[in-house]
Structures are given as C-alpha cells and as structure tokens.
Design a protein around this motif. Structure first.
Motif, PDB file in Angstrom:
ATOM      1  N   ILE A   1       0.838  -1.197   0.000  1.00  0.00           N
ATOM      2  CA  ILE A   1       0.000   0.000   0.000  1.00  0.00           C
ATOM      3  C   ILE A   1       0.878   1.255   0.000  1.00  0.00           C
ATOM      4  CG2 ILE A   1      -0.219   0.191   2.523  1.00  0.00           C
ATOM      5  CD1 ILE A   1      -3.134   1.090   1.999  1.00  0.00           C
ATOM      6  N   LYS A   2       2.077   1.149   0.601  1.00  0.00           N
ATOM      7  CA  LYS A   2       2.978   2.302   0.662  1.00  0.00           C
ATOM      8  C   LYS A   2       3.793   2.451  -0.623  1.00  0.00           C
ATOM      9  CE  LYS A   2       3.542   1.851   5.679  1.00  0.00           C
ATOM     10  NZ  LYS A   2       4.521   1.602   6.780  1.00  0.00           N
ATOM     11  N   THR A   3       4.200   1.327  -1.197  1.00  0.00           N
ATOM     12  CA  THR A   3       5.114   1.387  -2.329  1.00  0.00           C
ATOM     13  C   THR A   3       4.410   1.398  -3.679  1.00  0.00           C
ATOM     14  OG1 THR A   3       5.296  -1.032  -2.323  1.00  0.00           O
ATOM     15  CG2 THR A   3       6.923   0.216  -1.037  1.00  0.00           C
ATOM     16  N   VAL A   4       3.167   0.896  -3.733  1.00  0.00           N
ATOM     17  CA  VAL A   4       2.455   0.818  -5.009  1.00  0.00           C
ATOM     18  C   VAL A   4       1.207   1.693  -5.008  1.00  0.00           C
ATOM     19  CG1 VAL A   4       1.309  -0.719  -6.665  1.00  0.00           C
ATOM     20  CG2 VAL A   4       3.325  -1.508  -5.409  1.00  0.00           C
TER      21      VAL A   4
ATOM     22  N   LYS B   1      -0.226   3.793  -2.835  1.00  0.00           N
ATOM     23  CA  LYS B   1      -0.081   5.184  -2.403  1.00  0.00           C
ATOM     24  C   LYS B   1       0.635   6.009  -3.467  1.00  0.00           C
ATOM     25  CE  LYS B   1       1.671   8.000   1.433  1.00  0.00           C
ATOM     26  NZ  LYS B   1       2.355   7.957   2.757  1.00  0.00           N
ATOM     27  N   GLU B   2       1.724   5.461  -4.019  1.00  0.00           N
ATOM     28  CA  GLU B   2       2.471   6.200  -5.029  1.00  0.00           C
ATOM     29  C   GLU B   2       1.655   6.379  -6.306  1.00  0.00           C
ATOM     30  OE1 GLU B   2       5.299   7.781  -4.517  1.00  0.00           O
ATOM     31  OE2 GLU B   2       5.036   7.101  -2.439  1.00  0.00           O
TER      32      GLU B   2
ATOM     33  N   ILE C   1      -3.748  11.931  -8.438  1.00  0.00           N
ATOM     34  CA  ILE C   1      -4.186  13.209  -7.886  1.00  0.00           C
ATOM     35  C   ILE C   1      -3.478  14.373  -8.567  1.00  0.00           C
ATOM     36  CG2 ILE C   1      -4.167  14.620  -5.785  1.00  0.00           C
ATOM     37  CD1 ILE C   1      -4.626  11.982  -4.234  1.00  0.00           C
ATOM     38  N   LYS C   2      -2.242  14.118  -8.982  1.00  0.00           N
ATOM     39  CA  LYS C   2      -1.483  15.166  -9.697  1.00  0.00           C
ATOM     40  C   LYS C   2      -1.963  15.327 -11.130  1.00  0.00           C
ATOM     41  CE  LYS C   2       2.835  14.643  -7.076  1.00  0.00           C
ATOM     42  NZ  LYS C   2       4.252  14.178  -7.153  1.00  0.00           N
ATOM     43  N   GLY C   3      -2.786  14.374 -11.638  1.00  0.00           N
ATOM     44  CA  GLY C   3      -3.338  14.534 -12.974  1.00  0.00           C
ATOM     45  C   GLY C   3      -2.984  13.447 -13.948  1.00  0.00           C
TER      46      GLY C   3
END
Length: 232
Positions: free
Chosen positions: A213-216, A218-219, A225-227
C-alpha cells in the motif's frame, strides 16, 4: 445473501490465448454482482457502436443515422400512405400517434423511391446518449496485459502482480455509481479502483493490509491526484 444476487459476468481477462496449460487455456474470470438492497437499478453503459454504419444521405441537421424497421408482428395495425401515394397495411411497432410524430419530425425514410415500407431514423447522437443495459459477457473491458502496462507506465515494470485494468473498473463504476458517490475497495491492491474512481469524479475509500500500500497504491494515487491520465 442469496436474495441479493443480481448476475454473474464472464470477463475476458486475456487479449490472446497463451498455450501454457496442458489441455485448456483459461482466458476468463467471473464477476459476481450483488445488491445491498432490493430494487437495484444499474446505470446503462456506452453502446459498442459501429459509427461507420451511420450515414446522412439527406443532410439531416441532427447528424448521421441508421434506419430501423417500423413493422412488428403483433403490433398496432393500421394503414400508412407512402410519399408516392401507396397504401400499406401492416402491424407496426409504434402506435399511430407515435408514428405520426415520427413522420412530422422527418424521422421516417421510405425506400424504393418513396414506395417502400417506411423505416425510422436512429441517430448516432441518440444512440450514444441512450446507452445500453450491461450484458453478462465482457470482452471489451481491457485485459490483464493492459493492466500490467498501466501500472508499469507509472511505477515501473514488476511493481505489482496481477493488477486489474482501468477499463474494467471504469465499466463497473459506470454501472453502479454516479458522480460524487463513494466507491469502496476493501482489497485495494495496486489501487486501480480508487485511481479510476478519482478520474471519474467519485469519492473513494481504499483498505489494504499488505506493505505494498505504501510502495504501489499510495504512489500510484499520488500520481493520479497530480493529474495522471493513463488507462481511461
């Protein structure tokens, strides 16, 4: 519960057959659809349209169309008159009032130089707006190879095994939700469901217990979210 069952969908998860199995090559998965409460009304989805079949020979301002039969065995029986004055008695799929409205709205076409049985215009724009109800066979919702490429394009190859295709989740979310609804995925995995929900203007909640969840996930969602606009 059993009474909440709606349908079983067969999803083609491989675009091509891999001859790796001894006898049978498995190229599909099952999607089970259940409703939380009775009376579920799924949304229609975009129709798979052959736009090349739609023409506009009379320059109708409403755009290209195909013609469809107006007759229907067991329908309303009445007489229509063609532009050449020929009377045709038949059983029609429309009531007389509806037929007259189609005629007055230039939605009828008479083949054979105006002497044939009328057909009605089905406009491409109307077909797109109406959509179709989903079926239980999905071979147009992406596949596992596409899903792997989608994740690799964001996080690099080998980031996650067996992700789901964004096109698949887009179809499911289109059927079952509207804008601003909340989409829950309690097995978040690579984050495909939440990524697609975000791109489709839904709110979302993802639950995952594994370290990726942290490495895949979430990233990936940071990029969305950035587009990021890959996939759908």
């Amino acid at each position: 519960e059993r009474n909440n069952f709606v349908a079983t969908v067969v999803y083609r998860r491989r675009g091509s057959q891999a001859n790796l199995s001894k006898n049978i090559s498995a190229i599909h998965d099952y999607i089970l659809i259940y409703q939380k409460t009775e009376g579920l009304q799924l949304n229609k989805i975009a129709a798979n349209i052959d736009e090349g079949a739609f023409k506009n020979p009379d320059n109708d301002p409403r755009g290209p169309y195909v013609t469809m039969p107006t007759t229907n065995k067991g329908g309303s029986r009445y007489t229509v008159i063609t532009p050449t004055g020929k009377e045709i008695v038949n059983e029609w799929r429309f009531k007389r009032e509806t037929y007259d409205k189609l005629a007055n709205d230039n939605r009828l076409v008479f083949p054979s130089g105006g002497n044939g049985t009328p057909r009605y215009k089905l406009f491409l724009k109307d077909k797109k707006e109406q959509g179709v109800i989903p079926s239980t066979w999905w071979d147009d919702a992406g596949n596992n190879q596409e899903a792997t490429r989608e994740v690799a394009s964001i996080l690099g190859s080998g980031a996650f095994d067996f992700p789901k295709a964004e096109a698949l989740m887009s179809k499911i979310i289109t059927m079952s939700t509207n804008e601003n609804d909340i989409v829950l995925d309690f097995c978040l995995g690579s984050g495909t469901t939440s990524a697609v929900a975000h791109k489709m203007n839904r709110r979302w909640v993802g639950v995952e217990q594994m370290d990726y969840i942290k490495t895949v996930a979430k990233e990936r969602l940071k990029q969305v979210i950035k587009g990021e606009q890959g996939g759908i």
